[in-house]
Motif scaffolding. Structure first.
Motif, PDB file in Angstrom:
ATOM      1  N   GLY A  79     -28.562  -7.506 -61.036  1.00 29.11           N
ATOM      2  CA  GLY A  79     -27.378  -7.588 -60.169  1.00 29.11           C
ATOM      3  C   GLY A  79     -27.571  -6.849 -58.858  1.00 29.11           C
ATOM      4  N   LEU A  80     -26.606  -7.000 -57.938  1.00 28.01           N
ATOM      5  CA  LEU A  80     -26.698  -6.373 -56.618  1.00 28.01           C
ATOM      6  C   LEU A  80     -26.709  -4.849 -56.707  1.00 28.01           C
ATOM      7  N   ASP A  81     -26.240  -4.311 -57.828  1.00 30.74           N
ATOM      8  CA  ASP A  81     -26.221  -2.861 -58.017  1.00 30.74           C
ATOM      9  C   ASP A  81     -27.577  -2.323 -58.486  1.00 30.74           C
ATOM     10  N   GLY A  82     -28.480  -3.254 -58.843  1.00 27.09           N
ATOM     11  CA  GLY A  82     -29.807  -2.843 -59.286  1.00 27.09           C
ATOM     12  C   GLY A  82     -29.826  -2.226 -60.677  1.00 27.09           C
ATOM     13  N   LYS A  83     -28.673  -2.143 -61.324  1.00 32.23           N
ATOM     14  CA  LYS A  83     -28.621  -1.461 -62.623  1.00 32.23           C
ATOM     15  C   LYS A  83     -28.573  -2.450 -63.772  1.00 32.23           C
ATOM     16  N   ASN A  84     -27.639  -3.372 -63.666  1.00 30.76           N
ATOM     17  CA  ASN A  84     -27.398  -4.275 -64.787  1.00 30.76           C
ATOM     18  C   ASN A  84     -27.843  -5.673 -64.418  1.00 30.76           C
ATOM     19  N   LYS A  85     -27.849  -6.551 -65.443  1.00 32.04           N
ATOM     20  CA  LYS A  85     -28.145  -7.933 -65.093  1.00 32.04           C
ATOM     21  C   LYS A  85     -26.949  -8.501 -64.333  1.00 32.04           C
ATOM     22  N   MET A  86     -27.202  -9.492 -63.519  1.00 32.01           N
ATOM     23  CA  MET A  86     -26.123 -10.052 -62.712  1.00 32.01           C
ATOM     24  C   MET A  86     -25.051 -10.612 -63.635  1.00 32.01           C
ATOM     25  N   SER A  87     -23.829 -10.167 -63.432  1.00 31.14           N
ATOM     26  CA  SER A  87     -22.750 -10.666 -64.280  1.00 31.14           C
ATOM     27  C   SER A  87     -21.425 -10.503 -63.551  1.00 31.14           C
ATOM     28  N   LYS A  88     -20.572 -11.465 -63.764  1.00 32.95           N
ATOM     29  CA  LYS A  88     -19.326 -11.445 -63.029  1.00 32.95           C
ATOM     30  C   LYS A  88     -18.499 -10.214 -63.399  1.00 32.95           C
TER      31      LYS A  88
END
Ligand code: TRP
Length: 340
Positions: free
Chosen positions: A192-201
């Protein structure tokens, strides 16, 4: 309907929100390619969505239409693929019940995706429907005897569970079901854009497929990059940078050049981000055009879902007949007269 009867594709999405770039690289891109070669089924999993969203059933209709639009905009061709609504194929629910008789609670509790989703949601008590959703997913897959399942990496345990259910059913009763295979995309997990988690809504770190060009730019501008790189001349570490992983996912042909520029400090984050914004917008632009065509004609979308669900239902009825026969539940009175 183009078909190759040796393989059949089935996949789907929970109707809990819009699709994003992670869905695209994980599975949607594969579906778009596979629909050209194989008879393809795509399910709007509204019942599965209720396993976590049972307090908001009224939202299913809106989500369902949104995702249908995402599919069509992304290039799913309703002439080639059958898009259908899970809750309108009651045979899926019937199969789920029959399968649940021989699936152990332990095997569900140990399913790694069920475990991590339960932890993410903070469930300390497991709902019966939630714990059992892999069984219902097995019914989604087997009602049409699908063989290829394009999914993200997180779904692989569910396909494994489906294979076990198929083997057990065939051994207990008669060999009527077919074992499917998971087909995971080139980028099984997009960060994801946060670099932490997988991209998720639900994490708020996603770029949705309906994002405008401006939204893509704004989101990438604030995306996390290599934290060790403060000035442009600092050597970067592309392997830890989420923006670089987007280059790999969406612009693989130029990713090496980007990595080299980043490592040497010759290319700054601003330019690197600009380039990926351009590339993502190139990918989304044709989707935007197709989306408008469907959005301005909502009747067309309804017709696609109606026709797709009818076709799915016909196939489901046929499989149900075979399943009941295999189990010896084909009673003497007239099945067709009762079932329609
Ligand atoms: N569990 C899938 C997801 O969360 C959605 C899904 C439901 C599915 N039924 C399916 C995927 C059958 C593949 C096959 O993404």
């Amino acid at each position: 309907m183009q078909s190759n009867h040796t393989e059949r594709v089935l996949t789907g999405d929970r109707t809990t929100g819009k699709l994003h770039l992670g869905h695209y690289v994980g599975s949607l891109k594969n579906r778009i390619e596979m629909q050209r070669k194989y008879d393809t089924f795509i399910l709007l999993a509204d019942v599965q969505a209720l396993t976590t969203h049972f307090e908001a059933p009224k939202e299913m209709g809106r989500h369902l239409h949104q995702i249908a639009l995402d599919y069509l905009a992304a290039g799913i061709d309703p002439e080639k693929a059958t898009i259908f609504v899970q809750s309108l194929v009651p045979e899926i629910a019937e199969l789920t019940i029959f399968y649940s008789m021989f699936v152990t609670v332990n095997s569900l509790r140990h399913n790694p995706t069920v475990k991590s989703e339960a932890a993410e949601r903070g469930y300390n008590q497991l709902y019966y429907g939630f714990l059992g959703y892999p069984v219902s997913q097995a019914a989604d897959i087997t009602f049409c005897k699908a063989t290829l399942i394009p999914v993200g990496e997180d779904q692989v345990p569910h396909i494994e569970q489906t294979r076990k259910i198929v083997r057990r059913f065939n051994e207990l009763y008669a060999p009527v079901l077919i074992e499917p295979k998971a087909v995971v995309g080139d980028v099984p997990r997009l960060v994801g854009l946060d670099g932490k988690n997988k991209m998720s809504k639900s994490m708020g770190n996603a770029i949705t497929l309906d994002a405008s060009a401006l939204e893509v730019r704004e989101k990438i501008q604030v995306a996390v990059t290599d934290p060790a790189r403060i000035r442009k001349s600092d050597p970067g570490h592309p392997e830890v940078c989420p923006v670089f992983s987007y280059h790999q996912a969406f612009a693989s042909g130029t990713a090496d050049e980007i990595a080299a520029g980043c490592r040497s400090g010759a290319m700054g984050c601003v330019e690197c981000k600009q380039r990926i914004v351009g590339r993502i917008n190139e990918l989304l632009e044709p989707m935007r055009e197709r989306r408008v065509a469907y959005e301005t004609n909502p009747r067309m979308v309804d017709e696609i879902l109606t026709a797709g669900t009818k076709r799915a239902r016909e196939i489901a009825k046929e499989t149900m007949r075979e399943v009941r026969e295999a189990m010896g539940l084909n009673y003497r009175f007239d099945y067709d007269e009762v079932r329609g």
